[in-house]
Every structure is written in C-alpha cells, then in structure tokens.
Design a protein around this motif. Structure first.
Motif, PDB file in Angstrom:
ATOM      1  N   LEU A   3       0.842  -1.192   0.000  1.00 21.12           N
ATOM      2  CA  LEU A   3       0.000   0.000   0.000  1.00 21.12           C
ATOM      3  C   LEU A   3       0.878   1.243   0.000  1.00 21.12           C
ATOM      4  N   GLN A   4       0.492   2.202  -0.807  1.00 23.15           N
ATOM      5  CA  GLN A   4       1.234   3.450  -0.916  1.00 23.15           C
ATOM      6  C   GLN A   4       0.272   4.603  -0.712  1.00 23.15           C
ATOM      7  N   ALA A   5       0.432   5.286   0.408  1.00 23.27           N
ATOM      8  CA  ALA A   5      -0.406   6.446   0.690  1.00 23.27           C
ATOM      9  C   ALA A   5       0.270   7.703   0.178  1.00 23.27           C
ATOM     10  N   SER A   6      -0.516   8.625  -0.318  1.00 20.50           N
ATOM     11  CA  SER A   6       0.038   9.880  -0.818  1.00 20.50           C
ATOM     12  C   SER A   6      -0.997  10.981  -0.694  1.00 20.50           C
ATOM     13  N   GLY A  34      -8.975   0.495   5.353  1.00 23.53           N
ATOM     14  CA  GLY A  34      -9.225   1.444   6.442  1.00 23.53           C
ATOM     15  C   GLY A  34      -8.209   2.565   6.433  1.00 23.53           C
ATOM     16  N   TRP A  35      -8.639   3.720   6.887  1.00 20.71           N
ATOM     17  CA  TRP A  35      -7.744   4.854   7.127  1.00 20.71           C
ATOM     18  C   TRP A  35      -7.672   5.063   8.639  1.00 20.71           C
ATOM     19  N   TYR A  92      -1.473   9.990   8.460  1.00 20.70           N
ATOM     20  CA  TYR A  92      -2.585   9.143   8.043  1.00 20.70           C
ATOM     21  C   TYR A  92      -2.045   7.882   7.383  1.00 20.70           C
ATOM     22  N   TYR A  93      -2.575   6.770   7.824  1.00 22.19           N
ATOM     23  CA  TYR A  93      -2.173   5.470   7.310  1.00 22.19           C
ATOM     24  C   TYR A  93      -3.362   4.775   6.659  1.00 22.19           C
ATOM     25  N   TRP A 111      -0.215  -2.579   5.724  1.00 16.47           N
ATOM     26  CA  TRP A 111      -0.165  -1.160   6.051  1.00 16.47           C
ATOM     27  C   TRP A 111       0.678  -0.398   5.067  1.00 16.47           C
ATOM     28  N   GLY A 112       0.239   0.809   4.750  1.00 14.83           N
ATOM     29  CA  GLY A 112       1.043   1.737   3.990  1.00 14.83           C
ATOM     30  C   GLY A 112       1.980   2.485   4.924  1.00 14.83           C
TER      31      GLY A 112
END
Length: 121
Positions: A3-6, A34-35, A92-93, A111-112
């Motif tokens: 996962l890659q959060a941006s 989920g966030w 934020y994940y 998890w990101g």
C-alpha cells in the motif's frame, strides 16, 4: 499486498485535502481498506473504512466532513477531507484486510507507510 499512501501536505483550517492509497499485489477488490491516523503523542485512531462492496464507516468526529471511496479498476482508495480542523493534523495510514471492515487497527494485515498533513489554524 503493498500500500502506498500519498497526498499529504499543509492546509488551512476549513480547507480540503484528498489523500489516496494505491495498492499493488493481491486482489484489491476483495479487501476492506481502512484509514487510521496518529497525531503526535497520541494513539492510532480509526478514521474511516470501506468494504469491498462499497459500504463505509466513519468515526464520529469526521462524519459528514470526510468521504472514503474506492476505484477497484485503479486499485486505489481515496479519502476526501473537507472542513478540516487543526485536530485533524496527523500522520494518516491506510491499511487492508481480507475480510469485512473493522475500526480496530490490529485487525488489519497490510499497512502503507503513512502520509503527514498539517492543518493550520
């Protein structure tokens, strides 16, 4: 599943920001996403989640301000945040689990890396 959060950054109170979570590997469409967020010195907190079917859940403090959505064709989940408040400041994940969504972070498997945004007053 990776996962890659941006989408983090700096925004003024009352403003809007969108963060995204892109997935690779696995079968994205079957995962609940989920966030969660973690402010400095505080515990990780559930923010929102979306099921494979599109069902959603929000923590009361963001209900009506945040919207979670997913685009399975793009393997991406979005979190649109409006009417931001300084107390929304956090890392934020995004996280994924191959089951029904949950508001408990320990129920998520993948998890990101987290993305930080700051809401200035």
């Amino acid at each position: 599943v990776q996962l890659q959060a941006s989408g983090g950054g700096l925004v003024q109170a009352g403003g809007s920001l969108s963060v995204s979570c892109a997935s690779s590997g696995g079968t994205f469409s079957r995962y609940a996403i989920g966030w969660f967020r973690q402010a400095s010195g505080k515990e990780r907190e559930f923010v929102a989640a979306i099921n494979w079917s599109g069902g959603t859940r929000y923590v009361a403090s963001v209900q009506g301000r945040f919207t979670i959505s997913r685009d399975n064709a793009k393997n991406t989940v979005y979190l649109q945040m409006n009417s931001l408040k300084p107390e929304d400041t956090a890392v934020y994940y995004c996280a994924a689990r191959d089951a029904w969504f949950s508001s408990s972070w320990f129920n998520y498997t993948y998890w990101g890396q987290g993305t930080l945004f700051t809401v200035s007053s």
